[in-house]
Scaffold this motif. Structure first.
Motif, PDB file in Angstrom:
ATOM      1  N   CYS A   6       0.860  -1.182   0.000  1.00 41.46           N
ATOM      2  CA  CYS A   6       0.000   0.000   0.000  1.00 41.46           C
ATOM      3  C   CYS A   6       0.901   1.238   0.000  1.00 41.46           C
ATOM      4  O   CYS A   6       1.749   1.379   0.895  1.00 41.46           O
ATOM      5  CB  CYS A   6      -0.893  -0.005   1.242  1.00 41.46           C
ATOM      6  N   PRO A   7       0.770   2.148  -0.964  1.00 45.68           N
ATOM      7  CA  PRO A   7       1.643   3.330  -1.007  1.00 45.68           C
ATOM      8  C   PRO A   7       1.447   4.280   0.169  1.00 45.68           C
ATOM      9  O   PRO A   7       2.296   5.127   0.417  1.00 45.68           O
ATOM     10  CB  PRO A   7       1.237   4.008  -2.324  1.00 45.68           C
ATOM     11  N   ASN A  17      -6.896  -6.938  -4.307  1.00 47.28           N
ATOM     12  CA  ASN A  17      -7.411  -6.120  -3.208  1.00 47.28           C
ATOM     13  C   ASN A  17      -8.029  -4.807  -3.694  1.00 47.28           C
ATOM     14  O   ASN A  17      -7.541  -4.204  -4.656  1.00 47.28           O
ATOM     15  CB  ASN A  17      -6.307  -5.797  -2.203  1.00 47.28           C
ATOM     16  N   VAL A  18      -9.066  -4.363  -2.995  1.00 47.12           N
ATOM     17  CA  VAL A  18      -9.673  -3.057  -3.273  1.00 47.12           C
ATOM     18  C   VAL A  18      -9.622  -2.153  -2.046  1.00 47.12           C
ATOM     19  O   VAL A  18      -9.966  -0.974  -2.134  1.00 47.12           O
ATOM     20  CB  VAL A  18     -11.125  -3.194  -3.778  1.00 47.12           C
ATOM     21  N   CYS A  23      -4.769   0.542   6.683  1.00 45.26           N
ATOM     22  CA  CYS A  23      -5.124   1.964   6.739  1.00 45.26           C
ATOM     23  C   CYS A  23      -6.494   2.263   6.148  1.00 45.26           C
ATOM     24  O   CYS A  23      -6.952   3.411   6.200  1.00 45.26           O
ATOM     25  CB  CYS A  23      -4.058   2.814   6.053  1.00 45.26           C
ATOM     26  N   ASN A  24      -7.132   1.245   5.574  1.00 54.12           N
ATOM     27  CA  ASN A  24      -8.488   1.360   5.022  1.00 54.12           C
ATOM     28  C   ASN A  24      -8.601   2.272   3.802  1.00 54.12           C
ATOM     29  O   ASN A  24      -9.707   2.663   3.428  1.00 54.12           O
ATOM     30  CB  ASN A  24      -9.483   1.833   6.095  1.00 54.12           C
ATOM     31  N   HIS A  25      -7.493   2.606   3.166  1.00 49.58           N
ATOM     32  CA  HIS A  25      -7.588   3.352   1.925  1.00 49.58           C
ATOM     33  C   HIS A  25      -8.077   2.426   0.809  1.00 49.58           C
ATOM     34  O   HIS A  25      -7.761   1.228   0.782  1.00 49.58           O
ATOM     35  CB  HIS A  25      -6.223   3.932   1.534  1.00 49.58           C
ATOM     36  N   ALA A  26      -8.856   3.004  -0.095  1.00 51.60           N
ATOM     37  CA  ALA A  26      -9.243   2.268  -1.294  1.00 51.60           C
ATOM     38  C   ALA A  26      -7.990   1.985  -2.105  1.00 51.60           C
ATOM     39  O   ALA A  26      -7.025   2.761  -2.106  1.00 51.60           O
ATOM     40  CB  ALA A  26     -10.238   3.083  -2.112  1.00 51.60           C
ATOM     41  N   LEU A  37      -2.332   1.430  -6.156  1.00 50.89           N
ATOM     42  CA  LEU A  37      -2.372   2.812  -5.698  1.00 50.89           C
ATOM     43  C   LEU A  37      -3.361   2.950  -4.552  1.00 50.89           C
ATOM     44  O   LEU A  37      -4.421   2.317  -4.540  1.00 50.89           O
ATOM     45  CB  LEU A  37      -2.775   3.750  -6.835  1.00 50.89           C
ATOM     46  N   ALA A  38      -2.998   3.786  -3.584  1.00 51.04           N
ATOM     47  CA  ALA A  38      -3.909   4.138  -2.501  1.00 51.04           C
ATOM     48  C   ALA A  38      -4.702   5.359  -2.932  1.00 51.04           C
ATOM     49  O   ALA A  38      -4.140   6.321  -3.479  1.00 51.04           O
ATOM     50  CB  ALA A  38      -3.125   4.423  -1.219  1.00 51.04           C
TER      51      ALA A  38
END
Length: 354
Positions: A6-7, A17-18, A23-26, A37-38
């Motif tokens: 995760c960036p 993954n979505v 961190c719960n970022h999309a 990409l986050a």
């Protein structure tokens, strides 16, 4: 398949993954940077945050709303579909939830295929860009018509029977046809091999070189397949072909070898991402010893590095599956002739065939 981070928080994430679990970022996959990409929502789209492609506008592929794609499209582009989904010509009836569930499995396999094709920098024309451009139709059987949808390739049009995404149905077909291996991603890799024969061999001026390895493809294809199904595999086919079906016709030999090349390079890529090293205590001659620390997609990697490491990795994978009471994931043997054919595919995709 590589592992991703995760960036935004550096947590390990995977290709499908979505959402980042830390961190719960999309999350979305950008084929241009070969990175997840986050994303943060903003305005009519998304903005990337973190260490990769920060502060750029993005949109999810239009198929994201169906739960079938997590690839991204740059916000400045008008194209609604990602680099993989723009090749879809026919998708299942989305009013049927069962169809959508099967299509989701199809798209996972297809995106993994495109990950490889993009890593190898292979041409990917659409039907709009080339008369025989690549297009996919995902079809289900019509109860009002006789027969069943057949998976196959015709001048760039690849039909995949939706029933193949049903695990029980696919296993039934595998057993009925006496195949040791039958998977969704295997179908995609085989059928696209036919398309790349057209693009790279026929249109690329490599016919003579290809025929010297795979045989004369001008022999009647329909008659060859009829003979294969009527008489069974060629005697001692294991000496010359990667599968019994590969012996049916040079086109099928090429497509089967192409598919196995993609099987092998993708799995070695996964082994490298996970830091695999195979060093059996009982292997005193180092026949089954390998350290997967090379890039299988690099044009500097040799077919001997690939095939030697694959022998060790495939043996280990088969042994692990047997310990779980599961079938061998790679129930094939690579003869020297087959390794030579894999070497031709390796040279072809890297532009080294004269």
């Amino acid at each position: 398949m590589k592992l991703f981070n995760c960036p935004h928080c550096d947590h390990v994430v995977f290709f499908e993954n979505v959402v980042c679990e830390r961190c719960n970022h999309a999350l979305g996959y950008d084929p241009g940077s070969n990175a997840m990409l986050a994303l943060e929502a903003g305005g009519t789209g998304w903005t990337s945050v973190g260490k990769i492609e920060a502060n750029r506008p993005w949109r999810y592929c239009a198929n994201y709303e169906h739960g079938t794609c997590n690839w991204l499209v740059p916000g400045e582009q008008e194209e609604p579909f990602c680099l993989a989904c723009r090749h879809n010509l026919t998708v299942p009836n989305l009013a049927d939830a069962a169809n959508v569930a099967l299509w989701q499995k199809m798209e996972i396999a297809k995106r993994r295929l495109f990950y490889q094709l993009l890593r190898l920098k292979l041409p990917l024309e659409t039907r709009a860009e080339h008369p025989e451009g690549l297009g996919f139709q995902f079809l289900s059987n019509d109860p009002n018509l006789p027969g069943h949808v057949m998976t196959g390739h015709d001048d760039g049009l690849i039909v995949i029977a939706l029933a193949e995404a049903d695990d029980a149905e696919r296993e039934s077909r595998r057993t009925a046809m006496g195949e040791p291996y039958r998977t969704l991603i295997g179908h995609f890799r085989h059928e696209i091999g036919h398309w790349y024969w057209d693009r790279l061999v026929r249109d690329g001026g490599k016919l003579d070189a290809c025929r010297a390895v795979f045989g004369d493809d001008s022999q009647d294809y329909d008659q060859a397949l009829q003979a294969h199904y009527a008489n069974g595999p060629k005697p001692n086919w294991q000496n010359d072909y990667v599968s019994s079906y590969a012996g049916a016709h040079p086109w099928e030999d090429f497509a089967e070898t192409w598919a196995h090349y993609l099987h092998i390079t993708d799995t070695l890529d996964t082994g490298r991402a996970w830091g695999f090293r195979i060093d059996p205590r009982a292997d005193r001659d180092d026949v089954l010893t390998a350290k997967i620390d090379f890039n299988a997609y690099s044009d500097t990697t040799t077919i001997r590095e690939i095939s030697g490491s694959w022998l060790a990795l495939a043996a280990a994978l088969n042994a692990l599956n047997r310990s779980m009471g599961a079938a061998d994931p790679y129930p094939f043997v690579l003869s020297e002739t087959v390794i030579h054919k894999l070497g031709f595919i390796h040279d072809l995709v890297h532009g080294r065939v004269n």
